[in-house]
Design an enzyme around this catalytic site. Structure first.
Site, mmCIF file in Angstrom:
data_model
loop_
_atom_site.group_PDB
_atom_site.id
_atom_site.type_symbol
_atom_site.label_atom_id
_atom_site.label_comp_id
_atom_site.label_asym_id
_atom_site.label_seq_id
_atom_site.Cartn_x
_atom_site.Cartn_y
_atom_site.Cartn_z
ATOM 1 N N TYR A 41 -11.234 -3.918 -3.904
ATOM 2 C CA TYR A 41 -10.792 -3.711 -5.283
ATOM 3 C C TYR A 41 -10.940 -2.237 -5.640
ATOM 4 C CZ TYR A 41 -9.467 -7.986 -7.595
ATOM 5 O OH TYR A 41 -8.767 -9.076 -8.024
ATOM 6 N N GLU A 43 -9.620 -0.861 -8.951
ATOM 7 C CA GLU A 43 -9.003 -0.653 -10.270
ATOM 8 C C GLU A 43 -9.334 0.740 -10.798
ATOM 9 O OE1 GLU A 43 -10.382 -4.551 -10.871
ATOM 10 O OE2 GLU A 43 -8.940 -4.879 -12.503
ATOM 11 N N ASP A 187 16.604 4.877 -11.643
ATOM 12 C CA ASP A 187 16.045 3.881 -10.729
ATOM 13 C C ASP A 187 16.798 4.027 -9.415
ATOM 14 O OD1 ASP A 187 15.473 1.698 -9.173
ATOM 15 O OD2 ASP A 187 15.605 0.235 -10.795
ATOM 16 N N THR A 213 11.715 1.550 -4.975
ATOM 17 C CA THR A 213 10.905 0.732 -4.085
ATOM 18 C C THR A 213 10.777 1.505 -2.774
ATOM 19 O OG1 THR A 213 12.942 -0.427 -3.526
ATOM 20 C CG2 THR A 213 11.428 -1.547 -5.003
ATOM 21 N N LYS A 216 13.288 -0.019 1.119
ATOM 22 C CA LYS A 216 14.730 -0.101 1.379
ATOM 23 C C LYS A 216 15.114 1.054 2.315
ATOM 24 C CE LYS A 216 15.825 -2.696 -2.827
ATOM 25 N NZ LYS A 216 14.795 -2.626 -3.863
ATOM 26 N N ARG A 222 6.662 -3.016 1.421
ATOM 27 C CA ARG A 222 7.160 -3.509 0.138
ATOM 28 C C ARG A 222 6.314 -2.915 -0.977
ATOM 29 N NH1 ARG A 222 10.698 -7.012 1.586
ATOM 30 N NH2 ARG A 222 11.394 -7.293 -0.550
HETATM 31 N N1 DSN Z 1 16.622 -7.473 -4.503
HETATM 32 C C1 DSN Z 1 16.966 -6.083 -4.351
HETATM 33 C C2 DSN Z 1 18.261 -5.883 -3.676
HETATM 34 O O1 DSN Z 1 18.561 -6.643 -2.780
HETATM 35 O O2 DSN Z 1 18.962 -4.955 -4.008
HETATM 36 C C3 DSN Z 1 16.910 -5.342 -5.621
HETATM 37 O O3 DSN Z 1 15.601 -5.359 -6.099
#
Ligand code: DSN
Length: 403
Positions: A41, A43, A187, A213, A216, A222
């Site tokens: 933890y 925090e 974003d 994120t 990707k 993740r």
């Molecule tokens: N689920 C994602 C995507 O496939 O683009 C977006 O968060």
């Protein structure tokens, strides 16, 4: 669990993965995400924790923050958001009040659930005004967005998409936001890897906030991230913790630190260049097979196939392709006459296949297989033959297994 683990590893090795938002993290990233950091933890933030025993947590989070700032040239970062939606939530909660107006891209035309969709917290808390794409070009309708901003005076403009195959003009969004006295959130979840390597124009100079994120195009674990200007640092940090989250997932932050270090290497830029090249090659192959692509092609890592008039919808197409060894997802296309459960489109992306080493020649074969499957989706022998051919191909490009 042993069976599921072995099965999923085999599936990832055996299928051609064209899901535009997925990738294969390196063994080092996987090791960090599966490490003893999961036990702790922490925090708070480095030097200001609510638990003892955080000296190595501080080191990890500092390393991750330093690396991500270097990667994107940002003033401040917060790497604790568990996901992209939580990164966006942190930005909203840092200065918006319930009922405030936000201007965002319509989900039906490429946006994201957390950009104000009515079934998402963002759509329930805020007064959402949406912009979309021009019906003729299928490019973002900046004029309409500017008009809506002047008319509705949003407090926040959100630029960014999860299914938009073209370059996003962030300076243009800056002007749209300025005219309305709004702040700008970019974003960039999908295109973070392209931005980090200078292959998509940089949102950081234009936007007060940038979220993304890490799993990707960036090819990390993740998780989510927020970048912001120093003046918003305190507000963003408080919005994440204690505002919306408790203990950070330190194993994910460790894995983010590893991924950022990988992304800072020159080879990562070469990889991103190949992602774009492969996407163009796949687009050309599909156009050659007679498919129409939304906006006519792609500038980035993904493309949208318009299935209207081909006697098949998105759900039937993704099912048939999966039976033939190709994994992808159905997607709404702009002005789609079908609902999200069916859709008239397929979204295809090249980050994952590029990670496993495939190139333009392989994209040509994949385009041909997609055409064969979609013209005879109910024909067992065609699907079986294509499946054998896709299996033969992926064996030459192992992900984690050493042949
Ligand atoms: N689920 C994602 C995507 O496939 O683009 C977006 O968060």
């Amino acid at each position: 669990m042993a069976e599921a683990f072995a099965g999923e590893l085999a599936r990832q090795e055996e299928e051609i993965n064209l899901i535009a938002s997925e990738n294969y993290a390196s063994p080092a990233v996987l090791a960090a995400a599966g490490s003893v950091f999961t036990n702790k933890y922490a925090e708070g933030y480095p030097g200001r924790r609510y638990y003892r025993g955080c000296r190595w947590m501080d080191r990890v989070e500092e390393l991750a923050r330093t690396r991500v700032r270097k990667l994107f040239g940002a003033e401040h970062s917060n790497l604790q958001p568990h996901s992209g939606s939580q990164a966006n939530m942190a930005v909203y909660f840092s200065f918006l009040q319930p009922g405030d107006t936000i201007l965002t891209m319509n989900l039906d035309q490429g946006g994201h659930l957390s950009h104000g969709h009515k079934i998402n917290f963002s759509g329930q808390l805020y007064n959402v005004i949406s912009y979309g794409v021009c019906p003729d070009t299928e490019l973002i309708d900046y004029e309409a967005a500017a008009r809506l901003a002047r008319e509705h005076r949003p407090r926040l403009v959100v630029a960014g998409a999860s299914a938009y195959p073209r370059t996003i003009d962030f300076p243009r969004f800056r002007r749209i936001a300025d005219e309305a006295g709004a702040r700008l959130l970019a974003d960039v979840a999908h295109i973070a890897g392209l931005i980090a390597t200078g292959l998509h124009p940089d949102p950081v100079p234009s936007a007060e906030f940038v979220t993304f994120t890490t799993h990707k195009t960036l090819r990390g674990p993740r998780g989510g991230a927020v970048l912001c200007r120093e003046e918003f640092a305190g507000k963003i940090d408080r919005a994440v913790f204690p505002g919306i989250q408790g203990g950070p997932l330190m194993q994910q932050i460790a894995a983010k630190a590893v991924a950022f270090q990988e992304a800072l290497q020159p080879e990562f830029r070469e990889y991103q260049k190949r992602v774009i090249k492969n996407c163009r090659a796949l687009a050309a192959a599909l156009i050659g097979e007679g498919f129409r692509l939304v906006s006519g092609g792609s500038d980035n890592h993904l493309l949208l196939v318009d299935l209207r008039g081909r006697g098949i919808d998105g759900r039937e197409a993704e099912e048939a392709l999966e039976r033939a060894g190709i994994c992808c997802n159905r997607n709404l296309i702009p002005f789609d006459p079908l609902p999200a459960k069916r859709t008239s489109g397929l979204r295809l992306g090249t980050p994952a296949v590029t990670t496993r080493g495939m190139g333009e020649g392989e994209m040509e074969s994949i385009g041909r297989w997609i055409a064969e499957v979609l013209s005879r989706p109910g024909d067992g022998p065609t699907l079986a033959r294509v499946k054998k051919e896709t299996r033969d191909l992926v064996r030459r490009f192992p992900v984690y297994r050493k042949n």
